[in-house]
Design a protein around this motif. Sequence first.
Motif: not given
Length: 347
Positions: A133-137
């Motif tokens: 999720g961190e990488l996606a944002v």
Amino acid sequence: MKLLMLGGTEFVGRAIVEAALARGWEVTVFHRGRHAPPEGVRSLRGDRTTGPDGLAALAEGSWDAVVDTWSAAPSAVRDAARLLAGRAGRYAYVSSRSVYAWPPAAGLAEDGPLVEGSPDAGDVPYAEAKRGGELAVTAAFGADRTLLVRAGLIIGPYENVGRLPWWLGRIARGGPVLAPGPADLPIQYVDARDLAEWTLDAVAAGLSGPYNLVSPPGHTTMGELLDACVRVTGADAELRWTAPEALLAAGAEPWSELPVWLPPGEMYDAMHTADVSRALAAGLRCRPAAETVADTWAWLASLGGVAPRRPDRPEVGLSAAREAEMLAKLTADGWTGRNRPDLPEPG
């Protein structure tokens, strides 16, 4: 400020929505409709688990900031972030300190090694999901418009995992209570409302990057937390402080059977020794443990004493029968039954 809250009807998301409304912000809540959102918000319905089509309600509109607490498939975060990147100023993702590679060292700051993750992943373990999720944002919004709130243990009103509610319920029943020692063992957590206020402050200030978000070292102890439970419930409860080695020898499961508590060692270092100096410098303020306990008890009372439970999380806490069995054995062996955790232990 115009805020889009992805979720917002339970626990952390609800705390963020209520804090934003209290500031006079204009709040839109995107949710599946399983729970009613707080009054005063614009409500949009959709289901992120169905893929991009589930985000149709977000096809139009613009916001100063987005806050997202999603903890399942990273691909759901990816789809939302891509859709909103050109119509929202900033994206705050409530992540977790679980993203640090195991075992995280005592006193670990935000520059510690991280687990592997992918923004395109489906159902993966919790740590990988949060890292994905961190990488996606970050991929959609860029590092300078992404705030990563790496929370530790979260408690307070609306808690739907059951940790503090279990202790309050158990102590409210009175009698001898198996209390995991030592009583002066420091613990770290964050009240969901303090997380909410800090996150909104950080968004408004334009902060970006990762921040560990739990109370500072020494904020409270296991003893102070359980003593506060005794006081606020007014119960005739006797805390039977027991040494960690005795509890482990008796087969007690830290964290799950005895919520919040971890014995000194690798798991304790990972959960209760975070370096939060960056968040403190950015204005983190944590209310006293007694206030968190009292407000959680008042919220439970308003629900008739029964807290909501997340269906995707296991139950926590000792059963009455198992606690009685363990207390009897530990007392017979001389390990417990005293209210003085500073006394020498047997052997």
